[in-house]
Structures are given as C-alpha cells and as structure tokens.
Design a protein around this motif. Sequence first.
Motif, PDB file in Angstrom:
ATOM      1  N   SER A  96      39.602  81.191  19.846  1.00  0.00           N
ATOM      2  CA  SER A  96      39.176  80.230  18.835  1.00  0.00           C
ATOM      3  C   SER A  96      38.941  80.894  17.481  1.00  0.00           C
ATOM      4  O   SER A  96      38.718  82.103  17.383  1.00  0.00           O
ATOM      5  CB  SER A  96      37.893  79.516  19.282  1.00  0.00           C
ATOM      6  OG  SER A  96      36.807  80.397  19.210  1.00  0.00           O
ATOM      7  N   ASP A  97      38.977  80.080  16.456  1.00  0.00           N
ATOM      8  CA  ASP A  97      38.716  80.541  15.097  1.00  0.00           C
ATOM      9  C   ASP A  97      37.353  81.228  15.016  1.00  0.00           C
ATOM     10  O   ASP A  97      37.205  82.258  14.361  1.00  0.00           O
ATOM     11  CB  ASP A  97      38.736  79.365  14.115  1.00  0.00           C
ATOM     12  CG  ASP A  97      40.091  78.675  14.018  1.00  0.00           C
ATOM     13  OD1 ASP A  97      41.084  79.204  14.567  1.00  0.00           O
ATOM     14  OD2 ASP A  97      40.158  77.603  13.389  1.00  0.00           O
ATOM     15  N   GLU A  98      36.361  80.657  15.688  1.00  0.00           N
ATOM     16  CA  GLU A  98      35.000  81.194  15.637  1.00  0.00           C
ATOM     17  C   GLU A  98      34.921  82.599  16.214  1.00  0.00           C
ATOM     18  O   GLU A  98      34.173  83.437  15.709  1.00  0.00           O
ATOM     19  CB  GLU A  98      34.023  80.267  16.374  1.00  0.00           C
ATOM     20  CG  GLU A  98      33.815  78.926  15.711  1.00  0.00           C
ATOM     21  CD  GLU A  98      34.901  77.900  16.036  1.00  0.00           C
ATOM     22  OE1 GLU A  98      35.771  78.175  16.906  1.00  0.00           O
ATOM     23  OE2 GLU A  98      34.917  76.837  15.416  1.00  0.00           O
ATOM     24  N   GLU A 103      36.310  84.928  13.667  1.00  0.00           N
ATOM     25  CA  GLU A 103      35.345  85.086  12.568  1.00  0.00           C
ATOM     26  C   GLU A 103      34.265  86.103  12.929  1.00  0.00           C
ATOM     27  O   GLU A 103      33.924  86.974  12.132  1.00  0.00           O
ATOM     28  CB  GLU A 103      34.722  83.734  12.218  1.00  0.00           C
ATOM     29  CG  GLU A 103      35.708  82.794  11.558  1.00  0.00           C
ATOM     30  CD  GLU A 103      35.260  81.339  11.530  1.00  0.00           C
ATOM     31  OE1 GLU A 103      34.160  81.024  12.043  1.00  0.00           O
ATOM     32  OE2 GLU A 103      36.018  80.509  11.005  1.00  0.00           O
ATOM     33  N   SER A 133      35.939  82.879   7.197  1.00  0.00           N
ATOM     34  CA  SER A 133      36.597  81.755   7.847  1.00  0.00           C
ATOM     35  C   SER A 133      37.927  82.272   8.369  1.00  0.00           C
ATOM     36  O   SER A 133      38.527  83.175   7.787  1.00  0.00           O
ATOM     37  CB  SER A 133      36.801  80.586   6.888  1.00  0.00           C
ATOM     38  OG  SER A 133      37.710  80.931   5.854  1.00  0.00           O
ATOM     39  N   ALA A 134      38.353  81.733   9.486  1.00  0.00           N
ATOM     40  CA  ALA A 134      39.613  82.173  10.092  1.00  0.00           C
ATOM     41  C   ALA A 134      40.344  80.963  10.643  1.00  0.00           C
ATOM     42  O   ALA A 134      39.733  79.962  11.009  1.00  0.00           O
ATOM     43  CB  ALA A 134      39.349  83.171  11.210  1.00  0.00           C
ATOM     44  N   HIS A 135      41.646  81.098  10.690  1.00  0.00           N
ATOM     45  CA  HIS A 135      42.476  80.053  11.284  1.00  0.00           C
ATOM     46  C   HIS A 135      43.508  80.740  12.174  1.00  0.00           C
ATOM     47  O   HIS A 135      44.253  81.607  11.714  1.00  0.00           O
ATOM     48  CB  HIS A 135      43.161  79.212  10.206  1.00  0.00           C
ATOM     49  CG  HIS A 135      43.940  78.072  10.769  1.00  0.00           C
ATOM     50  ND1 HIS A 135      43.332  77.016  11.410  1.00  0.00           N
ATOM     51  CD2 HIS A 135      45.257  77.842  10.821  1.00  0.00           C
ATOM     52  CE1 HIS A 135      44.266  76.171  11.822  1.00  0.00           C
ATOM     53  NE2 HIS A 135      45.444  76.657  11.472  1.00  0.00           N
ATOM     54  N   VAL A 136      43.511  80.358  13.454  1.00  0.00           N
ATOM     55  CA  VAL A 136      44.433  80.946  14.422  1.00  0.00           C
ATOM     56  C   VAL A 136      45.501  79.923  14.762  1.00  0.00           C
ATOM     57  O   VAL A 136      45.197  78.796  15.142  1.00  0.00           O
ATOM     58  CB  VAL A 136      43.690  81.371  15.714  1.00  0.00           C
ATOM     59  CG1 VAL A 136      44.667  81.955  16.721  1.00  0.00           C
ATOM     60  CG2 VAL A 136      42.581  82.356  15.389  1.00  0.00           C
ATOM     61  N   THR A 137      46.762  80.346  14.608  1.00  0.00           N
ATOM     62  CA  THR A 137      47.902  79.510  14.960  1.00  0.00           C
ATOM     63  C   THR A 137      48.941  80.380  15.659  1.00  0.00           C
ATOM     64  O   THR A 137      49.341  81.408  15.116  1.00  0.00           O
ATOM     65  CB  THR A 137      48.555  78.890  13.699  1.00  0.00           C
ATOM     66  OG1 THR A 137      47.561  78.222  12.933  1.00  0.00           O
ATOM     67  CG2 THR A 137      49.644  77.908  14.064  1.00  0.00           C
ATOM     68  N   ALA A 140      46.496  85.182  13.100  1.00  0.00           N
ATOM     69  CA  ALA A 140      45.282  84.783  12.389  1.00  0.00           C
ATOM     70  C   ALA A 140      45.420  85.003  10.885  1.00  0.00           C
ATOM     71  O   ALA A 140      46.013  85.978  10.440  1.00  0.00           O
ATOM     72  CB  ALA A 140      44.092  85.582  12.904  1.00  0.00           C
ATOM     73  N   ILE A 146      42.648  85.254   7.819  1.00  0.00           N
ATOM     74  CA  ILE A 146      41.211  85.459   7.699  1.00  0.00           C
ATOM     75  C   ILE A 146      40.828  85.513   6.229  1.00  0.00           C
ATOM     76  O   ILE A 146      41.504  86.169   5.426  1.00  0.00           O
ATOM     77  CB  ILE A 146      40.808  86.781   8.391  1.00  0.00           C
ATOM     78  CG1 ILE A 146      41.198  86.715   9.879  1.00  0.00           C
ATOM     79  CG2 ILE A 146      39.324  87.070   8.217  1.00  0.00           C
ATOM     80  CD1 ILE A 146      41.202  88.047  10.581  1.00  0.00           C
TER      81      ILE A 146
END
Length: 134
Positions: free
Chosen positions: A24-26, A29, A73-77, A81, A83
């Motif tokens: 997860s993004d969290e 992070e 903040s991060a976004h995983v796709t 990632a 960041i």
Amino acid sequence: MDHEMTQELPMTPDAVAGGRTHISDEVVEKIAVAAAKAVPGVVELGGDIARFFNAVLDRVGLDQVGDARRGCSAHVTNDAAVINLVIVTDAGHPVPEVTAAVRAAVTQAVEAYGLRVDEINIRVDDVAIEGPAV
C-alpha cells in the motif's frame, strides 16, 4: 466393498501458491520517511503547517500521532512507486548533497521491499539555522 487408496503427493520446496502482493501507499510512505530521516542533514519532514500541528500534538502528549508518514506521500502502481517528500535541511549541509543522499536512501529502502522507484520528488520547505546558545 471397494477400498480407495489415498495417495500422498510429495511436497516439494518449490511448490508455491500463486497470487498477487500489493504494497500500500501508506507502507511505502513509512519506509520512505524512515529512510529520509536517517540521512545526515535532514532535520525534519513536513511543511510548515504539518510541523505546526505536530508541535501542538507534542504539547498535548500525542507526539507519535502522524509522525510515521508526515512529510511524505506515495503512489504505488504496478509494482512501481512515485514518492513526494517535504524536508527541512540543516544549514550546514548543501541542499544538492542532502537531496541526492535522500533519493539514494529512499530508493534503496523501498526497493528492498520489492518495488521499483520511478520518481522521488523533494521539496525543501525550510532550513534549520542554529543560533548562538543563550
């Protein structure tokens, strides 16, 4: 009466169940914040407002609330990632050196969890200047 024989199938160490793992993004992070905080020259993470609210939380005894992901903040796709970090640097450390070290540390930490890091954007929000001791 027919007796069916039960045949045991041998288990091999290579037998692994299929499936997909999503980080997860969290989680990214938290990993990124821990790695960034360990870099010499990084004093804190988070913008002015986040640091203000953190100071208030510290005063009322909630000093651990929000610290793990603050300033990130991060976004995983698709196992990659992106960041974004907001940091405060120490005046004694050159910003380009600090940000390069942060990118290296965060990349190494996140990739250790099996993700690829596509981008690390860093905003230097403040510089900590130590004044003479009074």
